[in-house]
Write an enzyme that holds these catalytic residues in place. Structure first.
Site, short mmCIF file in Angstrom:
data_model
loop_
_atom_site.label_atom_id
_atom_site.label_comp_id
_atom_site.label_asym_id
_atom_site.label_seq_id
_atom_site.Cartn_x
_atom_site.Cartn_y
_atom_site.Cartn_z
N CYS A 48 0.84 -1.21 0.00
CA CYS A 48 0.00 0.00 0.00
C CYS A 48 0.86 1.24 0.00
O CYS A 48 1.97 1.24 0.56
CB CYS A 48 -0.91 0.01 1.24
SG CYS A 48 -2.27 -1.14 1.08
N CYS A 86 -3.63 0.12 -3.24
CA CYS A 86 -4.32 0.47 -1.99
C CYS A 86 -3.62 1.64 -1.29
O CYS A 86 -2.45 1.91 -1.57
CB CYS A 86 -4.41 -0.74 -1.05
SG CYS A 86 -2.82 -1.47 -0.64
#
Lengths: 308, 309
Positions: free
Chosen positions: A127, A209
Site C-alpha cells: 500500500c 491500496c
C-alpha cells in the site's frame, strides 16, 4: 548421308506411327493433362511446405528474439530484482504469454486471451507504493530506479517482462509475425499488445491500496489525458474502498517557466472524476525528489543550484 | 565390526548428503536459470538496445561462456574467457566510459541504461554477467548452487576471472575522456589500491586513445567524508595517473551525480535546493534568508559554482 528434309505434314494426310488421328489427339490431351496435373501437384506440395505468409500490418513486427528476451527478463526479475519471487515458474509464464496471441487474429485480442497468464502472475504491491504515470515515462522510471520501494507497472513482473517489446501472431499460423504487427491507430485498437497493456494496467489499478501517486506532465496541454491508459483504464479501476487518495505530482520541463499546472483545466477534470468516485485528490507542482531527477540532466539550471 | 564402522560413518554420510556442513565456499552459489538469463540479456542487448552494433550470435557466445562451467572452480583463468570476449566485444562510444569502485547501483542509475554513459555493465559482455554468480562443483560435474569461491577462497575462481578479463577489455576499448566515480565515504578508502580498477583497468588504458581522466569523489549524504580529492588513496591514484603521463582532474561530489543521490534524501540539509518560485519572488520583494532554501556548503567544494554570483 541421309538427306533430312523437314516438311510440314498435313494432319489430315499422314497418320503417324500407325495410330489413328483420333488416338493421337487423345494421347496429346492426356499428355497435356498429365503435365498440368503434375504441375498442380508440385505447386500444391510446395505451397503446403512453405509457411503461409503472414498478414501485413502497418506497425513494427514482433521484437527479434522475443521469447529469449521474455524468459531472460522473467528470470532476472525473479532471481535478482525481487528474489522473494524466486520460486516463480518462468517457463510456465512464458508459455502462457505466447499462447495468448499465437495462432490468433492479432486484431481480435481480448482480455480473456491473457487470463491464464494473469492467473499465474499475481504480485502484490505494498500500500502507498503504487506509482502511475502518463506522458512521463522516462521521468517516472528514473524515479523508481532510485526510489526502489515504489512501483510503476513496469516494476512489476509482467510489466518488466513486456516493457518495450512488440508481439503478434496470426490466425493461420503458429509462428510469431516478425515482419509487422497491427498499428493501434492505422490497423486496429484491439491488437495483442494494446490489449495486454490494458489488461495488466486494469489489474495494477485494481490491486492498488492506500495513497496512490501519479507523475503527470505539466508542460503539455492535456496534462490529464482522458484517452491515455491512465485516463481510460487506471483511474476507473481504482477501488475507492481500498484507495482513499490519489496524489498527483505535476512536473514541468525544467527549462520552462514554472506554472501552476495543478490548477489547469485538465487536472481539474481528473479531480472531478475522482470526486465522483469518492477518492480524495491532492496535487503538487514539481514535487522535489522528482525535480531532482530532472536536475541531473540540467545541473546548471537555476532551480538546481544553491543560493549564495 | 563392519556395522560399527558403518554406524560411525553414517552421521558423516548424512552430513555430506544433507550438505549441512555449511557451504563449501564464501560466495553466493550459481544463479538459478543462468543460461536463460544470459541468453535473454544477450538477445535484449542485440535486439533492443544496440541494433547498430551488428548481429551477434548469442548462442555461440553462450557456448563460449559455458566452457568455464566444466572447469574446477579454483582453476578458471581470465584467459578462459578469451573466446567469449572476442565474440561479444563491441566498440564503446568515445567519452562515454565510466569506471568506478564501491558504487555499483549509483553508477547504473546515473548511466541511465547507457543513454548517458556506458559503464562496464552496459557493454554486452558486462551486461551478461552483471549481478550473476556461477561455478562448477568442486569434485563433480554440474553447477554448484550452494556457494562459489571468492578471492578469499582461491584467486582463480570463475566470477573474479570473468570480471578481470571483462575489465581489461573494457579498458582497452575505452577512448576520449575517461570518467571515474569513487566513493569518498568508503571507510577503507575511495581508491582501492588493489582492486579491479587498479589492477585490471588502469594498466590497460590505451594512452594514445585517451585525452584526459576525470575523477569524481562522491560522498554519501549525511555520512562522514572519509576522503576527498587530493587526500589519502585518492592522492595515490592522482599520483599514479600523473606518473603514467595522463592529464587528470578531480571533482568532489560532481553535481549531476549528487543531485541523483539527493532524490532519496531530499529533505536532508545537504540536498536543499533553491526553490525556483522563490527565486522569482526575490526579484519582486525582499525576502528573509530563511525562506529561500539553498545548497548547504559547509566545507564543500563545488568547483564551477562558487564563482557564480
Amino acid at each position: 548421308m541421309a538427306n533430312h528434309r523437314f516438311s510440314s505434314v498435313s494432319e489430315e494426310e499422314k497418320p503417324c506411327c500407325g495410330i489413328s488421328r483420333k488416338a493421337q489427339i487423345c494421347l496429346c490431351v492426356l499428355f497435356v493433362l498429365l503435365i498440368v496435373v503434375g504441375i498442380a501437384v508440385s505447386v500444391g506440395i510446395l505451397m503446403w511446405r512453405q509457411p503461409p505468409k503472414h498478414k501485413e500490418w502497418k506497425g513494427p513486427g514482433t521484437t527479434a528474439h522475443f521469447y529469449e528476451i521474455l524468459l531472460g527478463r522473467c528470470y532476472t526479475y525473479t532471481q535478482i530484482v525481487r528474489p522473494e519471487l524466486r520460486h516463480t515458474d518462468c517457463q510456465k509464464i512464458g508459455k502462457a504469454f505466447t499462447s495468448a496471441f499465437l495462432s490468433k487474429d492479432p486484431c481480435g485480442s481480448t482480455e480473456q486471451d491473457y487470463r491464464p497468464l494473469m492467473e499465474l502472475t499475481t504480485q502484490t504491491v505494498p500500500c502507498d507504493k503504487t506509482l502511475f504515470w502518463s506522458k512521463s515515462s522516462e521521468l517516472a522510471h528514473d524515479y523508481t530506479w532510485v526510489q526502489r520501494d515504489m512501483y510503476t507497472l513496469e516494476d512489476t513482473l509482467l510489466g518488466y517482462m513486456a516493457d518495450g517489446l512488440k508481439w503478434c501472431g496470426d490466425a493461420g499460423s503458429s509462428e510469431m509475425n516478425y515482419q509487422s504487427c497491427p498499428h493501434w491507430r492505422e490497423d486496429c485498437s484491439n491488437n495483442s499488445v494494446s490489449v495486454f497493456w490494458n489488461t495488466v494496467s486494469k489489474r495494477f489499478a485494481e490491486d492498488a491500496c492506500g495513497v496512490v501517486h501519479v507523475v503527470l506532465n505539466g508542460s503539455i496541454s492535456n496534462t490529464f489525458d482522458e484517452k491515455s491508459t491512465f485516463g481510460r483504464v487506471e483511474v476507473f479501476n481504482l477501488h475507492p474502498e481500498k484507495v482513499h487518495t490519489l496524489k498527483a505530482w505535476v512536473m514541468n520541463n525544467i527549462e520552462s517557466v514554472p506554472s501552476d499546472s495543478c490548477s489547469s483545466s485538465s487536472v481539474n477534470n481528473l479531480k472531478q472524476i475522482l470526486k465522483t468516485r469518492n477518492i480524495t485528490f491532492v496535487c503538487q507542482n514539481n514535487y522535489r525528489p522528482v525535480r531532482l531527477i530532472q536536475c541531473v540532466k540540467n545541473p546548471e539550471h537555476s532551480s538546481c543550484r544553491y543560493n549564495l | 565390526m563392519a556395522t560399527l564402522g558403518l554406524a560411525s560413518s553414517l552421521p558423516l554420510l548424512l552430513l555430506v548428503i544433507a550438505g549441512a556442513g555449511g557451504a563449501r565456499w564464501r560466495g553466493e552459489g550459481t544463479t538459478p536459470h543462468l543460461q536463460s538469463i544470459i541468453l535473454g540479456r544477450c538477445a535484449e542487448h542485440v535486439a533492443l538496445l544496440n541494433p547498430e552494433q551488428g548481429e551477434k550470435n548469442c548462442t555461440a557466445i553462450w557456448e563460449a561462456f559455458k566452457v568455464v562451467l566444466d572447469k574446477d572452480p579454483c582453476s578458471v583463468f581470465p584467459s578462459d574467457y578469451d573466446l567469449f570476449i572476442n565474440l561479444s566485444r563491441h566498440s564503446i562510444p568515445t567519452d562515454k566510459s565510466l569506471f568506478w569502485e564501491n558504487n555499483h547501483l549509483l553508477v547504473t542509475s546515473y548511466a541511465e541504461n547507457a543513454r548517458r554513459f556506458v559503464p562496464l555493465c552496459s557493454v554486452l559482455y558486462g551486461r551478461m554477467g552483471d549481478f550473476l554468480s556461477w561455478c562448477r562443483q568442486e569434485n563433480a560435474s554440474g553447477l554448484d548452487y550452494q556457494s562459489c569461491p571468492t578471492s578469499e577462497d582461491c584467486e582463480n575462481n570463475p566470477v573474479d576471472s570473468f570480471w578481470k578479463r571483462a575489465s581489461m577489455q573494457y579498458s582497452r576499448d575505452s577512448s576520449g575522456v575517461i570518467y571515474v566515480m569513487l566513493n569518498g565515504s568508503e571507510p577503507t578508502g575511495a581508491y582501492p589500491v588493489k582492486g579491479f580498477f587498479a589492477d585490471f583497468e588502469i594498466p590497460y588504458f590505451q594512452k594514445d586513445k585517451i585525452t584526459r581522466i576525470e575523477i569524481w569523489v562522491m560522498h554519501e549524504i549525511g555520512r562522514p567524508k572519509v576522503e576527498s580529492c587530493g587526500e589519502g588513496s585518492v592522492k595515490i591514484l592522482e599520483e599514479r595517473l600523473k606518473e603514467m603521463g595522463f592529464q587528470y582532474s578531480c571533482i568532489n561530489d560532481h553535481l549531476p551525480v549528487k543531485l541523483l543521490k539527493c532524490v532519496d534524501h531530499s529533505t536532508h540539509p545537504d540536498c536543499a535546493l533553491k526553490s525556483h518560485w522563490k527565486e522569482r519572488d526575490r526579484c519582486r520583494e525582499k525576502r528573509k534568508k530563511y525562506t529561500v532554501t539553498y545548497w548547504d556548503q559547509p566545507g564543500h567544494h563545488l568547483p564551477g559554482l562558487l564563482s557564480r554570483p
